[in-house]
Design an enzyme around this catalytic site. Structure first.
Site, PDB file in Angstrom:
ATOM      1  N   GLU A   1      -3.748  -0.419   4.296  1.00 28.30           N
ATOM      2  CA  GLU A   1      -2.748   0.372   3.826  1.00 28.30           C
ATOM      3  C   GLU A   1      -2.042   0.776   5.230  1.00 28.30           C
ATOM      4  O   GLU A   1      -2.619   0.963   6.073  1.00 28.30           O
ATOM      5  CB  GLU A   1      -3.153   1.755   3.413  1.00 28.30           C
ATOM      6  CG  GLU A   1      -3.758   1.571   1.972  1.00 28.30           C
ATOM      7  CD  GLU A   1      -4.283   3.067   1.480  1.00 28.30           C
ATOM      8  OE1 GLU A   1      -3.703   4.069   2.001  1.00 28.30           O
ATOM      9  OE2 GLU A   1      -5.151   3.164   0.620  1.00 28.30           O
TER      10      GLU A   1
ATOM     11  N   GLU B   1     -11.353   5.065   0.498  1.00 26.21           N
ATOM     12  CA  GLU B   1     -11.521   6.013   1.564  1.00 26.21           C
ATOM     13  C   GLU B   1     -12.627   6.876   1.484  1.00 26.21           C
ATOM     14  O   GLU B   1     -12.614   8.276   1.471  1.00 26.21           O
ATOM     15  CB  GLU B   1     -10.263   6.663   1.782  1.00 26.21           C
ATOM     16  CG  GLU B   1      -9.204   5.783   2.315  1.00 26.21           C
ATOM     17  CD  GLU B   1      -7.940   6.513   2.790  1.00 26.21           C
ATOM     18  OE1 GLU B   1      -7.792   7.955   2.633  1.00 26.21           O
ATOM     19  OE2 GLU B   1      -7.100   5.957   3.452  1.00 26.21           O
TER      20      GLU B   1
HETATM   21  C1  GLA Z   1      -4.611   7.125   1.641  1.00 29.96           C
HETATM   22  C2  GLA Z   1      -4.885   6.638   0.152  1.00 29.96           C
HETATM   23  C3  GLA Z   1      -3.895   6.221  -0.559  1.00 29.96           C
HETATM   24  C4  GLA Z   1      -2.434   7.102  -0.183  1.00 29.96           C
HETATM   25  C5  GLA Z   1      -1.931   7.001   1.145  1.00 29.96           C
HETATM   26  C6  GLA Z   1      -1.020   7.720   1.488  1.00 29.96           C
HETATM   27  O1  GLA Z   1      -4.640   6.067   2.723  1.00 29.96           O
HETATM   28  O2  GLA Z   1      -5.933   5.535   0.417  1.00 29.96           O
HETATM   29  O3  GLA Z   1      -4.264   6.153  -2.032  1.00 29.96           O
HETATM   30  O4  GLA Z   1      -2.755   8.416  -0.823  1.00 29.96           O
HETATM   31  O5  GLA Z   1      -3.049   7.729   1.801  1.00 29.96           O
HETATM   32  O6  GLA Z   1      -0.708   7.616   2.693  1.00 29.96           O
END
Ligand code: GLA
Ligand code: ZN
Length: 675
Positions: A309, A150
């Site tokens: 995710e 991210e």
């Molecule tokens: C982000 C991060 C993950 C985690 C999620 C929790 O997307 O990439 O590592 O912290 O949030 O929702």
């Protein structure tokens, strides 16, 4: 296998076994298998374990994890671990830490906090990635490399300032050109030496939340462009390092947010072998919002993306995280597939016992039981994907409508000072997206560089900033028969955020056949009534009202204002230009009013929905390599609905192998093919 393809639909997600004793790992894998989970993303945040001191590597734990997953025949997404730096690194090289918008140098802690221009960070990250790639690249269970995590957030340190000065020198060549671009005679801002340029943070020319207020928009915009490129450069560095050892496996990073403002994902897309997206809709997000984001992600490369995710139950970081109602999680995961995802991946597979995410949902919860509601739902999806995944893997989502979403406009429009404080780029785009969503009309969310000729209709809300050549491209598109819609605050400025003189909407005046003389700002609670020329229909104009003159010989008024001193003047216009038509909407219309307008445009452009029956079920179509159409029918509400008749007789639900059951409970779904 092409580099932009996955061997199978991945079902799994982030797995952090390093947080657990190794004698629990076998049990975890057995539990995952019960849910037909076939994939795990590992090594996302393990740098401090992999490299306890500079140059001293220890891969023993990761070896074990990868061996176990390999033996269990899991598809592995292997991350590079560079998103969270070890404590020793901050101590030894303080410049690896970011300086924030307030001008404060950060210390050890958190994650996603490296300076993209720190030579120390770059070197240390590259060394680690080279070691990982060398060690694991011959493992055929690795189906993707996941770089960093991210990316996002800007740095305002001295290293960045110097790199920015060099970047500007490259871009502008002379200070004369820079001063002109930034219009620096305003407020005595003339620059005489490159090293006088400072970063636009809160101590300098910007204020308010980052990305919202600036004195010199040219400077602030260039800084956003520069930071987005600097992070991309880091990504490219890791990618090139992996490619020295592995030329076959897809390489990518995970995009995020709604969408992330600080990174121009369109300019990053070419470097992603597959687009990956982390999706966390809030409880009060309307269902069309994640749909829009999925369409945006799919359109970045016009190919399926990974839902990298999502949460199998709650998140722990939104202000409120109610439980997803029974069936809701399943519907939201399938919504991504319906819009082009080829994976369903969770954060995370096993719930942490400590740290800030211990109350974030996971496949294996603290109870460690499989008879939980959430696990049963996870398992149901797993069994279903095992059955139907190969039918939709790699399939496309054909669309004849393109909605323009452009990061330079996102940035510049939200920097505008006045004449209203409600500059909401995503909101203005969503107004239009929702119109197509509710009619089940497929849309691509495109960039200004996409090929326009593949679309029957292009919608470009608030096309505020126009780069060279764009107006000509729009003129050509419309004159060759394309249909085009744009709105208030369009055709205003060049890429330095300087206004086109000679009247608004600048270079769009010809194609639209109008001149906007002035713009009124609606104050809270105020709106202007808008009436359509044909029939009784009306709308409400909120936010801004453009005072429009028709200038083209073939320009007509579609609707006019019915209040204020400009009552009786055009609010919406259409111009016939060559073989096509160009509409201009001079105000932000309420939903029903905009719908009245869109009915006419959609009819005129001959745009079809995925099915012909109006319904508030969400319906999309994917077409696979053998030309088979797969229809996803989602009930995105917690209320019963009926499947339209045209999708019952002669159709098979792939999930049951039977003719579809027409009664759909709240959150229910059907995956249909024609017999
Ligand atoms: C982000 C991060 C993950 C985690 C999620 C929790 O997307 O990439 O590592 O912290 O949030 O929702
Ligand atoms: Zn920096």
């Amino acid at each position: 296998m092409k580099k932009n393809q996955l061997p199978t639909v991945l079902y799994g997600g982030d797995y952090n076994p390093e947080q657990w004793p190794s004698d629990t790992w076998d049990d975890d894998i057995q539990v995952f298998k019960k849910a037909d989970i076939n994939s795990a993303t590992v090594n996302v945040f393990s740098w401090s374990l992999l490299e306890p001191a500079e140059g001293q590597y220890n891969f023993s734990m990761l070896d074990k994890i990868i061996d176990k997953l390999t033996a269990a025949d899991f598809k592995i997404v292997l991350a590079t671990s560079t998103a969270a730096m070890p404590a020793w690194m901050f101590k030894k090289y303080p410049d690896v830490a970011r300086v924030d918008y307030q001008g404060r140098r950060h210390v050890f802690g958190q994650r996603h906090n490296f300076c993209p221009n720190s030579e120390n960070y770059r070197r240390l990250a590259k060394d680690l990635v080279a070691k990982l790639a060398q060690r694991y690249s011959d493992n055929s269970h690795i189906v993707a490399w996941h770089i960093n995590n991210e990316y996002g957030g800007n740095c305002y340190c001295e290293n960045c300032q110097h790199a920015f000065q060099r970047w500007l020198q490259q871009k502008y060549q002379t200070l004369d050109q820079l001063n002109r671009a930034w219009n620096n005679n305003v407020w005595s801002h003339t620059i005489y030496h490159w090293d006088e340029i400072v970063v636009p943070n809160e101590l300098g020319d910007a204020w308010g939340p980052e990305g919202t207020h600036t004195i010199v928009a040219g400077l602030s915009l260039d800084y956003l462009r520069f930071q987005s490129e600097a992070l991309r450069d880091l990504y490219r560095m890791e990618k090139a390092t992996i490619e020295e050892y592995d030329q076959k496996t897809p390489i990518l990073t995970n995009f995020h947010s709604t969408p992330n403002k600080m990174i121009d994902y369109q300019s990053w897309a070419a470097d992603q072998d597959i687009i990956a997206y982390d999706s966390y809709p809030a409880y009060n997000d309307p269902a069309y919002k994640p749909a829009f984001l999925y369409d945006l992600m799919r359109s970045l490369k016009h190919q399926p993306f990974m839902l990298m995710e999502s949460t199998p139950s709650q998140v722990n970081w939104q202000p409120y995280s109610p439980l997803k109602r029974p069936g809701q999680m399943r519907a939201t995961e399938y919504q991504a597939i319906a819009h082009g995802a080829d994976t369903v991946q969770y954060f995370q597979l096993k719930q942490a016992i400590g740290g800030s995410e211990k109350f974030h949902g996971a496949v294996i919860s603290h109870s460690q039981r499989t008879d939980t509601r959430a696990f049963q739902e996870v398992a149901q999806i797993g069994h279903e994907l095992k059955k139907v995944g190969k039918t939709f893997l790699g399939s496309q989502v054909p669309a004849k409508v393109g909605i323009i979403f452009d990061w330079n406009n996102f940035w510049s429009y939200e920097y505008v000072a006045g004449i209203s404080q409600e500059m909401d780029y995503v909101g203005s785009i969503l107004d239009y997206y929702r119109q197509f969503y509710e009619r089940n009309i497929a849309t691509d969310i495109i960039s200004v560089d996409d090929d326009f000729s593949q679309y029957d209709l292009i919608v470009a809300p608030v096309l505020y900033m126009m780069k060279d050549g764009l107006a000509g491209k729009i003129n050509d598109y419309v004159s060759e028969g394309g249909q085009f819609i744009t709105t208030y605050m369009s055709g205003m400025v060049n890429t330095s955020d300087n206004v086109f003189i000679g009247g608004y909407p600048g270079p769009l005046k010809d194609v639209l056949g109008i001149w906007v003389e002035e713009t009124d700002a609606m104050v809270p609670g105020q709106h202007t009534k808008v009436v359509f020329e044909k029939g009784e229909k009306t709308a409400e104009g909120h936010y801004l009202c453009d005072l429009i003159h028709l200038t083209g010989e073939r320009t007509e008024t579609v609707a006019q204002y019915d209040s204020e001193f400009y009552a009786g003047t055009p609010a919406i216009t259409v111009n016939s230009f060559g073989k096509g038509k160009a509409w201009y909407v001079g105000s932000r219309l309420d939903h029903d009013g905009l719908s009245n307008f869109m009915d006419g445009v959609i009819r005129s452009a001959g745009i079809q929905g995925v099915i012909s029956t109006p319904t508030d079920l969400e319906i999309t179509k994917r077409v696979n390599d053998s030309g088979q159409s797969i229809y996803f029918v989602l009930n995105m509400r917690n209320e019963d609905r009926k499947l339209p008749d045209e999708l019952v007789n002669g159709w098979t639900d792939l999930l049951t192998g039977q003719q579809p059951e027409p009664n759909m409970r709240g959150w229910d779904l059907r995956i249909l093919v024609h017999d």
